[in-house]
Design an enzyme around this catalytic site. Structure first.
Site, PDB file in Angstrom:
ATOM      1  N   GLY A 208     -39.938  42.639 -13.507  1.00  0.00           N
ATOM      2  CA  GLY A 208     -39.122  42.525 -12.306  1.00  0.00           C
ATOM      3  C   GLY A 208     -38.063  41.447 -12.464  1.00  0.00           C
ATOM      4  O   GLY A 208     -37.596  41.169 -13.565  1.00  0.00           O
ATOM      5  N   SER A 209     -37.721  40.819 -11.372  1.00  0.00           N
ATOM      6  CA  SER A 209     -36.622  39.857 -11.352  1.00  0.00           C
ATOM      7  C   SER A 209     -37.042  38.510 -11.908  1.00  0.00           C
ATOM      8  O   SER A 209     -38.235  38.187 -11.993  1.00  0.00           O
ATOM      9  CB  SER A 209     -36.136  39.673  -9.916  1.00  0.00           C
ATOM     10  OG  SER A 209     -37.119  39.009  -9.143  1.00  0.00           O
ATOM     11  N   GLY A 213     -40.599  36.493 -11.466  1.00  0.00           N
ATOM     12  CA  GLY A 213     -41.333  35.883 -12.570  1.00  0.00           C
ATOM     13  C   GLY A 213     -41.615  34.414 -12.322  1.00  0.00           C
ATOM     14  O   GLY A 213     -42.703  33.903 -12.643  1.00  0.00           O
ATOM     15  N   GLU A 230     -41.513  40.490 -18.143  1.00  0.00           N
ATOM     16  CA  GLU A 230     -40.255  41.130 -18.524  1.00  0.00           C
ATOM     17  C   GLU A 230     -39.342  41.054 -17.314  1.00  0.00           C
ATOM     18  O   GLU A 230     -39.557  41.727 -16.316  1.00  0.00           O
ATOM     19  CB  GLU A 230     -40.436  42.582 -18.949  1.00  0.00           C
ATOM     20  CG  GLU A 230     -39.137  43.161 -19.492  1.00  0.00           C
ATOM     21  CD  GLU A 230     -39.057  44.671 -19.450  1.00  0.00           C
ATOM     22  OE1 GLU A 230     -37.949  45.180 -19.166  1.00  0.00           O
ATOM     23  OE2 GLU A 230     -40.090  45.320 -19.668  1.00  0.00           O
TER      24      GLU A 230
END
Length: 460
Positions: A208-209, A213, A230
């Site tokens: 995600g963003s 994270g 990721e």
């Protein structure tokens, strides 16, 4: 607790809504996964592989339904909706094929005096927080090796693709994987963070963003729970003077526009050698103008809406800012009448861009690409590395050694030559800088979901 509403980008309607689990129910789900893990890990590897492959086969059998649901949930044109299953099967097959060799103990010594070896042991309970843009592919990257290695899985899918998690659970349970071994859950952010902080999981995989994270890292602080993250990307393409021009245009523009630009490794910026620049731009404009923006349920649509109105606003704002700073838009929005100020967004190519513009430095995650002219490899390298992100880079040349030499100097996770927006299950999917940490796929993907355990056995 407020219900989670999935708003369809196709028509703005509430496509589905679900009630998040209470904190107590969430803790109970994690506890069931932990209790079920030893028995699952004790099953023979071949049995776990067979059950996982059977689950993926059940999922694949639903592909027509999945395509329709993806069109409704996140706006992918139905003509492309079944394509994700090809990648799901390829990745499942590859990880299944290498499992026995990768997970087998590595013998150091086996003599009358000593037996010394290294084994791989399942981590325990894996928490997968999956994104909406490729809701099956991204989830499978961790689910398949995780289950094969003997872990149990708790899956929390993005609110934009709630049904994807339910379909995965339906398929795996129908194949015979116990319900406590694979659970699909609906958590809100507070519950998610609370369970991570309470060390309810032995590994957390998040796609995600960057902000998301960071929130996961803060929740896990002090728990020593390993994380796979990721996050964002701003993947570049570099077209050298010796590139095949038509192939470069076709692949890079597809990499920029497919899935409405909402691809983790989509092309967001292109640097073209000055000798090919004018021709590349002209051909790229023609390529993008051939797209048809429209309702994702229409078989003739090649560019659907973005998944959410707020995502489209980010891209509109970046384009408007760049134009105000001197960028030149080459695509007339009038050619794409569905551009309604909502989720339907006309694609755009920008020239006269530079790295003072957000559209060239911040993640867009939409159907826009900036193209810059460069004079040589050194200038291209400087620009490609002028980024907070590092997921993939696409180099266009006719020489392996040249691509490898340039690639060695690019700060990124994967170097591609004459292709883009692609995952090879035999190669590790990984990134650097703000793109995150950890890796999935390849034999290293199994290392992410297991821990090493050493055996030093002595006879006396």
């Amino acid at each position: 607790m407020k219900k989670i509403e999935l708003i369809s980008p196709a028509d703005g309607s509430v496509y589905v809504e679900r009630q998040p689990m209470s904190r107590d129910a969430a803790q109970a789900a994690a506890a069931r996964a932990r209790a079920a893990q030893p028995a699952w890990a004790a099953r023979p590897l071949e049995e776990r592989i067979a059950l996982v492959k059977a689950g993926v086969a059940k999922l694949t059998a639903m592909k027509e339904t999945l395509a329709k649901e993806l069109a409704g949930q996140m706006g992918r044109p139905i003509r492309f909706g079944q394509g994700e299953m090809g990648g799901v099967n390829a990745r499942t097959d590859y990880m299944s094929d290498i499992a026995a060799e990768t997970l087998a103990p590595k013998m150091i010594e086996d003599s009358n005096a000593f037996r010394r070896y290294l084994a791989r042991e399942a981590l325990g309970v894996i928490f997968v927080i999956a994104p909406w843009n490729y809701p099956f592919l991204t989830a499978i990257n961790t689910i398949v090796p995780g289950l094969i290695a003997g872990n149990t899985i708790v899956l929390k899918h993005a609110s934009q693709t709630l049904l994807a998690g339910e379909r995965l659970a339906e398929a795996f349970h129908a194949a015979g994987i116990p319900e406590d071994v694979f659970q699909n859950v609906v958590f809100d952010h507070a519950t998610t963070e609370a369970l991570i902080a309470a060390r309810a999981f032995d590994f957390v995989n998040f796609t995600g963003s960057v902000g998301g994270g960071q929130a996961i890292e803060r929740a896990a602080a002090g728990t020593f729970t390993p994380l796979g993250l990721e996050l964002g990307g701003k993947d570049p393409g570099y077209v050298r003077a010796d590139a095949n021009l038509d192939a470069a245009v076709d692949t890079l523009m597809d990499g920029a526009m497919f899935n409405s630009g909402q691809c983790c490794c989509g092309i967001e910026r292109v640097y073209v050698h000055e000798s090919l620049y004018d021709a590349f731009v002209e051909k790229s404009v023609a390529w993008v103008n051939s797209l048809k923006l429209g309702n994702p349920m229409d078989e003739t649509t090649t560019l659907g809406p973005m998944a959410n109105v707020r995502f489209a606003k980010v891209v509109r704002d970046q384009i408007a800012e760049a134009v105000a700073q001197g960028a030149k838009p080459l695509i007339d929005p009038a050619n794409f009448p569905e551009d309604d100020g909502g989720a339907y967004l006309a694609p755009q190519i920008l020239v006269n861009v530079d790295h003072s513009m957000r559209v060239m430095t911040e993640e867009s995650f939409g159907p826009v690409v900036g193209i810059m002219k460069v004079k040589d490899d050194a200038e291209a390298l400087r620009l490609m590395n002028d980024s907070a992100y590092g997921l993939t880079a696409s180099i266009w040349t006719e020489d392996y050694d040249t691509a490898a030499a340039i690639g060695a100097q690019i700060q990124t996770g994967t170097i591609m030559m004459n292709r883009a927006d692609y995952l090879d299950p035999a190669l590790c999917w990984t990134g650097c800088k703000d793109t995150g940490r950890g890796g999935s796929l390849s034999y290293l993907g199994f290392y992410s979901v297991t821990r090493p355990k050493s055996y030093h056995l002595k006879k006396v």
